[in-house]
Design an enzyme around this catalytic site. Sequence first.
Site: not given
Ligand code: UDX
Length: 456
Positions: A271
């Site tokens: 996403c």
């Molecule tokens: C995301 C959104 O959270 C969700 O609401 C939407 O519907 C789809 O996209 P997702 O892709 O499953 O969900 O993962 P998410 O937990 O949001 O993390 C996305 C990325 O950001 C990951 O690679 C994660 O490692 C990274 N991340 C997240 C960070 O690097 N730091 C953070 O503090 C949080």
Amino acid sequence: MHKISIVGAGYVGLCTAVCFANRGYKTTISDIREESVKLIQRGASPFYEPHLNGLLKKAIKSGNLRAILDREGAVLDSEITFITVGTPSTLDGSVNLHFVKNSAREIGGALRKKDGYHLVVVKSTVPPGTTKHVVKSILEKNSGKKAGKDFGLCMNPEFLREGSAIHDTLKPDRVVVGEHDERSGETLEDFYKDFYNGRVPILRMNPASAEMVKYASNALLATKISFINSIANICERVPNLDVTQVAKAVGMDHRVNPLFLEAGVGFGGSCFPKDVKALVSLSRNLGYRPSLLESVLEVNEGQPKRMVELARQELGSLKGKKVAILGLSFKPNTDDMREAPSIRIIILLLREGASICAYDPIATENAKSIFDGKIDFAPSSIECLKNADCCMVVTEWSEFKTLKPSIFLKHMKRPIMIDGRRIYNPSEFSRELKYIAIGLGQEQCQEKNSHKGDQA
Ligand code: UDX
């Protein structure tokens, strides 16, 4: 109770279908991929998601969930149809609506044969205007009917996180209903009021605003991550500065909140990268240069490079050096490798002549198809560390968090740890090995910087 059909048995479609079915709604999920449909029929999920397999088996066993290839049949046997097909990126970052358009054509064809009111709900992430200007016209053309009169139409974005998709489906912060007309909005609101027993706020708005909510939410979360990664990059250049301490204190301000302030190798997944690129592309096409969002992507692209720079700073040339990579999936609790930062890191390391051994608790199979014999895969963390010149933590799986410095000391050729997810305690690890981390200013920076100061 409404009968539901879901077009698209991907991540969002299947998790949603399983939750609906287990709450007693007769749900039919359909997909063009025969293999996925067969797996679901047997109660097996085509992808890994915590709690999904058990709930899927239960839903199939209860008879409330069935999976079929026949999309038309699925629509005819329901009153509400959710479109949950993928919306991949095109080469210029804009959104490929091919699957959404195909689904709308098929649903429209089914509606032509159906008597009575039917509600079509777009759940796929689509650019503002798509539901009203693309989906609606395809549905009307193929059904010969009028939206708002003969059938209903809504846009209803999803906010599921991989790894917590079941929880997020059952306990969302809010439900957004973008209604084409009042009856459509009323119908979907009533459905969700029933599903959530009235416990979740429901916001009604027009479809374009609902479409934008999804992009704006993901863009803001991605911005938080790139923001803290920018701060991390500054911290790394100042002796003893630690981004985790800074982020913790900043996040305690309730106007900010502590979530999505974890510095690291950057965001990946299905996403954030896709949706931010789509928003940038949309914005440029509208004549506005979204420089903030462009920077969010730029900072994110820099993080994997930074990991390799840190390795080079410590090891000099990486040619012939063995790098142990802990974690491959884009985040823990998923086997999803889409846009995983590990891919960029590994490609950069291979380019510099390093040899790679990687371990991931569940994403190895998916990773094998990407690296195709170019790297080694270990069956455990310990096997992965053996004889390594340096170790990089790329995904913060909980099993890595329990590894003690002694394990690294015992198995690695050179005990150099580059913590890309800030999972280890810097003072504990620095005592026993060379501990380098995203967002952590090294002590020796002090000397380097003071030298530079002297020269100036
Ligand atoms: C995301 C959104 O959270 C969700 O609401 C939407 O519907 C789809 O996209 P997702 O892709 O499953 O969900 O993962 P998410 O937990 O949001 O993390 C996305 C990325 O950001 C990951 O690679 C994660 O490692 C990274 N991340 C997240 C960070 O690097 N730091 C953070 O503090 C949080």
